[in-house]
Design a protein around this motif. Structure first.
Motif, PDB file in Angstrom:
ATOM      1  N   GLU A  25      -2.202   0.150  -3.034  1.00 18.78           N
ATOM      2  CA  GLU A  25      -1.600  -1.281  -2.936  1.00 18.78           C
ATOM      3  C   GLU A  25      -2.547  -2.209  -3.511  1.00 18.78           C
ATOM      4  O   GLU A  25      -3.612  -2.413  -3.228  1.00 18.78           O
ATOM      5  CB  GLU A  25      -1.579  -1.074  -1.151  1.00 18.78           C
ATOM      6  CG  GLU A  25      -0.843  -2.201  -0.666  1.00 18.78           C
ATOM      7  CD  GLU A  25      -1.036  -2.308   0.843  1.00 18.78           C
ATOM      8  OE1 GLU A  25       0.121  -2.421   1.590  1.00 18.78           O
ATOM      9  OE2 GLU A  25      -2.126  -2.230   1.281  1.00 18.78           O
ATOM     10  N   LEU A  26      -2.007  -3.069  -4.173  1.00 19.22           N
ATOM     11  CA  LEU A  26      -2.659  -4.075  -5.035  1.00 19.22           C
ATOM     12  C   LEU A  26      -1.961  -5.754  -4.673  1.00 19.22           C
ATOM     13  O   LEU A  26      -0.865  -5.752  -4.467  1.00 19.22           O
ATOM     14  CB  LEU A  26      -2.646  -3.650  -6.538  1.00 19.22           C
ATOM     15  CG  LEU A  26      -3.105  -2.364  -6.760  1.00 19.22           C
ATOM     16  CD1 LEU A  26      -3.086  -2.171  -8.201  1.00 19.22           C
ATOM     17  CD2 LEU A  26      -4.609  -2.378  -6.546  1.00 19.22           C
ATOM     18  N   ILE A  27      -3.094  -6.521  -4.936  1.00 17.62           N
ATOM     19  CA  ILE A  27      -2.495  -7.944  -5.024  1.00 17.62           C
ATOM     20  C   ILE A  27      -2.219  -8.272  -6.626  1.00 17.62           C
ATOM     21  O   ILE A  27      -2.625  -7.451  -7.474  1.00 17.62           O
ATOM     22  CB  ILE A  27      -3.519  -8.901  -4.426  1.00 17.62           C
ATOM     23  CG1 ILE A  27      -4.625  -8.929  -5.152  1.00 17.62           C
ATOM     24  CG2 ILE A  27      -3.520  -8.736  -2.841  1.00 17.62           C
ATOM     25  CD1 ILE A  27      -5.690 -10.009  -4.945  1.00 17.62           C
ATOM     26  N   GLY A  28      -1.476  -9.304  -6.779  1.00 10.44           N
ATOM     27  CA  GLY A  28      -1.039  -9.630  -8.256  1.00 10.44           C
ATOM     28  C   GLY A  28      -2.092  -9.727  -9.117  1.00 10.44           C
ATOM     29  O   GLY A  28      -2.233  -9.269 -10.293  1.00 10.44           O
ATOM     30  N   TYR A  56      12.400  -2.595  -5.492  1.00 10.12           N
ATOM     31  CA  TYR A  56      11.431  -1.586  -6.066  1.00 10.12           C
ATOM     32  C   TYR A  56      10.211  -1.704  -5.326  1.00 10.12           C
ATOM     33  O   TYR A  56       9.496  -0.720  -5.430  1.00 10.12           O
ATOM     34  CB  TYR A  56      11.248  -1.898  -7.572  1.00 10.12           C
ATOM     35  CG  TYR A  56      12.570  -1.619  -8.401  1.00 10.12           C
ATOM     36  CD1 TYR A  56      13.497  -1.185  -7.930  1.00 10.12           C
ATOM     37  CD2 TYR A  56      12.545  -2.199  -9.876  1.00 10.12           C
ATOM     38  CE1 TYR A  56      14.721  -1.063  -8.803  1.00 10.12           C
ATOM     39  CE2 TYR A  56      13.639  -2.285 -10.589  1.00 10.12           C
ATOM     40  CZ  TYR A  56      14.848  -1.546 -10.078  1.00 10.12           C
ATOM     41  OH  TYR A  56      15.642  -1.420 -10.927  1.00 10.12           O
ATOM     42  N   VAL A  57       9.715  -2.694  -4.688  1.00 10.22           N
ATOM     43  CA  VAL A  57       8.338  -2.951  -4.176  1.00 10.22           C
ATOM     44  C   VAL A  57       8.865  -3.636  -2.692  1.00 10.22           C
ATOM     45  O   VAL A  57       9.764  -4.294  -2.549  1.00 10.22           O
ATOM     46  CB  VAL A  57       7.526  -3.719  -4.919  1.00 10.22           C
ATOM     47  CG1 VAL A  57       7.108  -3.142  -6.375  1.00 10.22           C
ATOM     48  CG2 VAL A  57       8.161  -5.194  -5.173  1.00 10.22           C
ATOM     49  N   GLU A  58       7.807  -3.306  -1.887  1.00 15.26           N
ATOM     50  CA  GLU A  58       7.456  -4.198  -0.747  1.00 15.26           C
ATOM     51  C   GLU A  58       6.204  -4.680  -0.518  1.00 15.26           C
ATOM     52  O   GLU A  58       5.319  -4.390  -1.034  1.00 15.26           O
ATOM     53  CB  GLU A  58       8.136  -3.226   0.492  1.00 15.26           C
ATOM     54  CG  GLU A  58       7.051  -2.034   0.766  1.00 15.26           C
ATOM     55  CD  GLU A  58       7.767  -1.027   1.860  1.00 15.26           C
ATOM     56  OE1 GLU A  58       8.753  -1.279   2.226  1.00 15.26           O
ATOM     57  OE2 GLU A  58       6.939  -0.007   1.891  1.00 15.26           O
ATOM     58  N   SER A  59       6.214  -5.811   0.193  1.00 17.87           N
ATOM     59  CA  SER A  59       4.783  -6.246   0.234  1.00 17.87           C
ATOM     60  C   SER A  59       4.341  -6.670   1.901  1.00 17.87           C
ATOM     61  O   SER A  59       5.408  -6.728   2.626  1.00 17.87           O
ATOM     62  CB  SER A  59       4.806  -7.540  -0.625  1.00 17.87           C
ATOM     63  OG  SER A  59       5.736  -8.708   0.033  1.00 17.87           O
ATOM     64  N   ARG A  60       3.382  -7.075   1.715  1.00 19.82           N
ATOM     65  CA  ARG A  60       2.792  -7.248   3.268  1.00 19.82           C
ATOM     66  C   ARG A  60       1.592  -8.474   3.093  1.00 19.82           C
ATOM     67  O   ARG A  60       1.023  -8.610   2.067  1.00 19.82           O
ATOM     68  CB  ARG A  60       2.015  -6.361   3.988  1.00 19.82           C
ATOM     69  CG  ARG A  60       0.736  -5.652   3.502  1.00 19.82           C
ATOM     70  CD  ARG A  60      -0.082  -4.658   4.303  1.00 19.82           C
ATOM     71  NE  ARG A  60      -1.149  -4.106   3.511  1.00 19.82           N
ATOM     72  CZ  ARG A  60      -2.287  -4.709   3.750  1.00 19.82           C
ATOM     73  NH1 ARG A  60      -2.406  -5.622   4.538  1.00 19.82           N
ATOM     74  NH2 ARG A  60      -3.271  -4.252   3.153  1.00 19.82           N
ATOM     75  N   THR A  61       1.393  -9.301   3.952  1.00 18.69           N
ATOM     76  CA  THR A  61       0.590 -10.454   3.934  1.00 18.69           C
ATOM     77  C   THR A  61      -0.815 -10.208   4.705  1.00 18.69           C
ATOM     78  O   THR A  61      -0.450  -9.708   6.057  1.00 18.69           O
ATOM     79  CB  THR A  61       0.887 -11.816   4.226  1.00 18.69           C
ATOM     80  OG1 THR A  61       2.265 -11.815   3.412  1.00 18.69           O
ATOM     81  CG2 THR A  61       0.040 -12.965   4.024  1.00 18.69           C
ATOM     82  N   GLU A  62      -1.784 -10.149   4.042  1.00 21.51           N
ATOM     83  CA  GLU A  62      -3.141  -9.962   4.910  1.00 21.51           C
ATOM     84  C   GLU A  62      -3.145 -10.974   5.744  1.00 21.51           C
ATOM     85  O   GLU A  62      -3.240 -12.252   5.213  1.00 21.51           O
ATOM     86  CB  GLU A  62      -4.121  -9.926   3.715  1.00 21.51           C
ATOM     87  CG  GLU A  62      -5.734  -9.623   4.466  1.00 21.51           C
ATOM     88  CD  GLU A  62      -6.627  -9.593   3.392  1.00 21.51           C
ATOM     89  OE1 GLU A  62      -7.337  -8.209   3.030  1.00 21.51           O
ATOM     90  OE2 GLU A  62      -7.016 -10.572   2.617  1.00 21.51           O
ATOM     91  N   PRO A  63      -3.693 -10.746   7.122  1.00 17.48           N
ATOM     92  CA  PRO A  63      -4.026 -11.879   7.960  1.00 17.48           C
ATOM     93  C   PRO A  63      -5.077 -12.578   7.572  1.00 17.48           C
ATOM     94  O   PRO A  63      -6.338 -12.017   7.174  1.00 17.48           O
ATOM     95  CB  PRO A  63      -4.241 -11.288   9.258  1.00 17.48           C
ATOM     96  CG  PRO A  63      -3.965  -9.815   9.246  1.00 17.48           C
ATOM     97  CD  PRO A  63      -3.809  -9.345   7.426  1.00 17.48           C
ATOM     98  N   SER A  76       1.241  -5.628  -2.598  1.00 14.46           N
ATOM     99  CA  SER A  76       2.322  -4.974  -2.839  1.00 14.46           C
ATOM    100  C   SER A  76       2.200  -3.516  -3.030  1.00 14.46           C
ATOM    101  O   SER A  76       1.422  -3.095  -3.464  1.00 14.46           O
ATOM    102  CB  SER A  76       2.933  -5.476  -4.002  1.00 14.46           C
ATOM    103  OG  SER A  76       3.256  -6.828  -4.115  1.00 14.46           O
ATOM    104  N   ARG A  77       3.344  -2.785  -2.912  1.00 10.43           N
ATOM    105  CA  ARG A  77       3.444  -1.435  -2.940  1.00 10.43           C
ATOM    106  C   ARG A  77       4.814  -0.864  -3.362  1.00 10.43           C
ATOM    107  O   ARG A  77       5.650  -1.517  -2.966  1.00 10.43           O
ATOM    108  CB  ARG A  77       2.925  -0.379  -1.798  1.00 10.43           C
ATOM    109  CG  ARG A  77       3.718  -0.751  -0.563  1.00 10.43           C
ATOM    110  CD  ARG A  77       3.237   0.132   0.621  1.00 10.43           C
ATOM    111  NE  ARG A  77       3.990  -0.225   1.900  1.00 10.43           N
ATOM    112  CZ  ARG A  77       3.625  -1.267   2.764  1.00 10.43           C
ATOM    113  NH1 ARG A  77       2.514  -1.755   2.403  1.00 10.43           N
ATOM    114  NH2 ARG A  77       4.441  -1.757   3.657  1.00 10.43           N
ATOM    115  N   PRO A  78       5.006   0.191  -4.039  1.00 11.76           N
ATOM    116  CA  PRO A  78       6.408   0.658  -4.462  1.00 11.76           C
ATOM    117  C   PRO A  78       7.098   1.158  -3.088  1.00 11.76           C
ATOM    118  O   PRO A  78       6.606   1.925  -2.186  1.00 11.76           O
ATOM    119  CB  PRO A  78       6.016   1.775  -5.508  1.00 11.76           C
ATOM    120  CG  PRO A  78       4.848   2.124  -5.136  1.00 11.76           C
ATOM    121  CD  PRO A  78       3.995   1.146  -4.539  1.00 11.76           C
ATOM    122  N   THR A  79       8.249   0.851  -2.978  1.00 12.56           N
ATOM    123  CA  THR A  79       9.232   1.579  -2.039  1.00 12.56           C
ATOM    124  C   THR A  79       9.597   3.110  -2.826  1.00 12.56           C
ATOM    125  O   THR A  79       9.470   3.351  -3.862  1.00 12.56           O
ATOM    126  CB  THR A  79      10.656   0.885  -1.873  1.00 12.56           C
ATOM    127  OG1 THR A  79      11.415   0.919  -3.347  1.00 12.56           O
ATOM    128  CG2 THR A  79      10.299  -0.513  -1.432  1.00 12.56           C
TER     129      THR A  79
END
Length: 104
Positions: A25-28, A56-63, A76-79
């Motif tokens: 899982e990586l950031i841009g 194709y991808v899903e993402s989460r925001t780091e608190p 981001s990570r692939p679905t």
């Protein structure tokens, strides 16, 4: 004459991003660094947004921690669908390359 297809499409940059995300899982900016120049800083977030719309991808925001300044990191990570599209694209490219090699 234009043929419209309902098959998913995958640009070369999208393929690079999905390939990089397949292991972590990586950031841009990590995608830009690890791509060896294939993914540009100015287009990575636009491309990730388009890939999210395609499923194709899903993402989460780091608190953000208390007192943190700036925008939170978006990972981001692939679905599962994104992985299948990458696998299908890779198989199609290999089949095409093999066919071209046999025709020489």
């Amino acid at each position: 004459y234009t043929v419209k297809s309902s098959l998913p499409t995958l640009s070369s940059i999208e393929g690079v991003i999905l390939d990089l995300l397949s292991s972590d899982e990586l950031i841009g900016l990590q995608l830009v660094e690890r791509s060896g120049g294939r993914v540009k800083r100015g287009s990575v977030y636009v491309t990730l947004g388009r890939m999210g719309q395609k499923g194709y991808v899903e993402s989460r925001t780091e608190p953000l921690s208390a007192g943190a300044v700036g925008l939170p990191r978006r990972y981001s990570r692939p679905t599962a669908f994104g992985r299948r599209v990458l696998d299908a694209s890779t198989l199609a490219a290999l089949a095409f390359a093999n066919r071209m090699a046999r025709e020489r």
